[in-house]
Enzyme design. Structure first.
Site, PDB file in Angstrom:
ATOM      1  N   GLU A   1       0.824  -1.215   0.000  1.00 21.18           N
ATOM      2  CA  GLU A   1       0.000   0.000   0.000  1.00 21.18           C
ATOM      3  C   GLU A   1       0.852   1.257   0.000  1.00 21.18           C
ATOM      4  OE1 GLU A   1      -2.245  -0.732   3.599  1.00 21.18           O
ATOM      5  OE2 GLU A   1      -0.847   0.472   4.793  1.00 21.18           O
TER       6      GLU A   1
ATOM      7  N   CYS B   1       4.939   0.177  15.367  1.00 24.56           N
ATOM      8  CA  CYS B   1       4.787   1.166  14.300  1.00 24.56           C
ATOM      9  C   CYS B   1       4.244   2.459  14.899  1.00 24.56           C
ATOM     10  CB  CYS B   1       3.857   0.644  13.214  1.00 24.56           C
ATOM     11  SG  CYS B   1       3.590   1.832  11.876  1.00 24.56           S
TER      12      CYS B   1
ATOM     13  N   HIS C   1       4.971   0.172   0.218  1.00 21.08           N
ATOM     14  CA  HIS C   1       5.655  -0.647   1.223  1.00 21.08           C
ATOM     15  C   HIS C   1       4.832  -1.888   1.532  1.00 21.08           C
ATOM     16  CE1 HIS C   1       3.075   2.193   3.401  1.00 21.08           C
ATOM     17  NE2 HIS C   1       2.945   1.269   4.342  1.00 21.08           N
TER      18      HIS C   1
ATOM     19  N   HIS D   1       0.432   5.668   1.096  1.00 18.09           N
ATOM     20  CA  HIS D   1      -0.368   6.736   1.707  1.00 18.09           C
ATOM     21  C   HIS D   1       0.532   7.932   1.953  1.00 18.09           C
ATOM     22  CE1 HIS D   1       1.501   4.773   5.128  1.00 18.09           C
ATOM     23  NE2 HIS D   1       0.758   3.688   4.979  1.00 18.09           N
TER      24      HIS D   1
ATOM     25  N   HIS E   1       5.410   6.196   8.481  1.00 18.76           N
ATOM     26  CA  HIS E   1       5.572   5.195   9.530  1.00 18.76           C
ATOM     27  C   HIS E   1       7.006   5.225  10.056  1.00 18.76           C
ATOM     28  CE1 HIS E   1       1.756   3.295   8.770  1.00 18.76           C
ATOM     29  NE2 HIS E   1       2.098   2.732   7.633  1.00 18.76           N
TER      30      HIS E   1
END
Lengths: 190, 190
Positions: A104, A158, A144, A106, A110
């Site tokens: 995914e 995370c 990732h 975004h 992270h």
């Protein structure tokens, strides 16, 4: 090993051995939303004792994503720090051997640290070998995916902003472009 | 165990065994300020490999506080995630057996998870026993202190806002008030 309740009186805490109060390990549940847990409204817990097996007292083991799907496999989520006042949450994800997170992208970032086992992750077009306590930074707008592909569980903390955009999965056209890189093609699971 | 360089080409990363490139463990240094590291201006590192001994490749071991003092003992700091884009940092603190952090208070919040050993911490007027992977939340405006008083190192990750107020130590009057609680009196080191 059983562990004591998280909250103790100050006198007891300073002097008494921990009382035995083993907590059950809950099965993964769909309770608590995409990082916006119902618990967010409650006062934060001061002390959450770790149990054996990468579980925590009275902390639910959550499904990885509420909407399900076949784009991930054998992965759970626990919300260790809901982020009250910090603007950031700390989650523990655990992937069983052979499992993987969603491929995914975004806008949000992270910061990850490996807490259990080993595996690999894709960040952009590079595959990294991951071992205990390695740190991984996923920049904004970067594809990732994490995989437990070394015969072990892969567990990681995370850190992420509480308020964040939703992840996007690759379209067929994007996936075809990503797969033009042989290293990526050999790694990703969709 | 030697570990590979943090940055690898995608092809090499996907196929080749890790090259041996052991990194030296630096002594604590005063470089990098109170959570406002010079590295903040640099692009973040994607992968920081853990070394044995709770050290990370090319990551400096920092002094706990730059202004020194006798209000802490045998404690170091490593900035794992400088917080680019997240507004939060992740630091690793390690206290040698017998050491302790400063007894202090501030408006900002800490979320902590134990990464090594065991010890205790004071939060408010309660002393908590800490073991591996326990989670601790330090609310705003709450006196706190960590101690490695169980014959082991105490190492922990601490999530904190990048922009934060400076800690305050107790005045004599405040310390006297805190010490009226026997559990606190027996625990704190100033």
């Amino acid at each position: 090993m059983g562990k004591a309740n998280a909250t103790m009186s100050s006198a007891a805490a300073a002097t008494a051995p921990a009382a035995q109060a083993p907590a059950a390990t809950p099965a993964p549940t769909a309770a608590h939303g995409h990082g916006h847990a119902a618990g967010e409204q409650q006062p934060p817990r001061i002390h959450i004792r770790a149990q054996d097996g990468y579980r925590w007292d009275e902390l639910p083991v959550l499904v990885y994503k509420e909407d399900g799907g076949t784009h991930f496999k054998s992965i759970t989520r626990q919300l260790l720090c809901p982020g009250q006042g910090l603007g950031c949450e700390l989650r523990y994800f655990e992937i069983e051997p052979g499992g993987h997170s969603t491929l995914e992208v975004h806008q949000h970032i992270h910061s990850v640290i490996i807490l259990r086992g080993r595996g690999q992750c894709l960040v952009g077009e590079t595959v990294y070998d991951l071992a205990l306590h390695d740190v991984i930074y996923i920049p904004t707008a970067t594809w990732h995916q994490f995989r437990a592909n070394q015969g072990e569980h892969l567990g990681f903390l995370c850190m992420v902003n509480h308020d964040r955009d939703r992840p996007t999965r690759p379209t067929e056209a994007v996936e075809a472009r990503l797969r033009q890189n042989p290293a990526v093609d050999g790694f990703i699971r969709t």
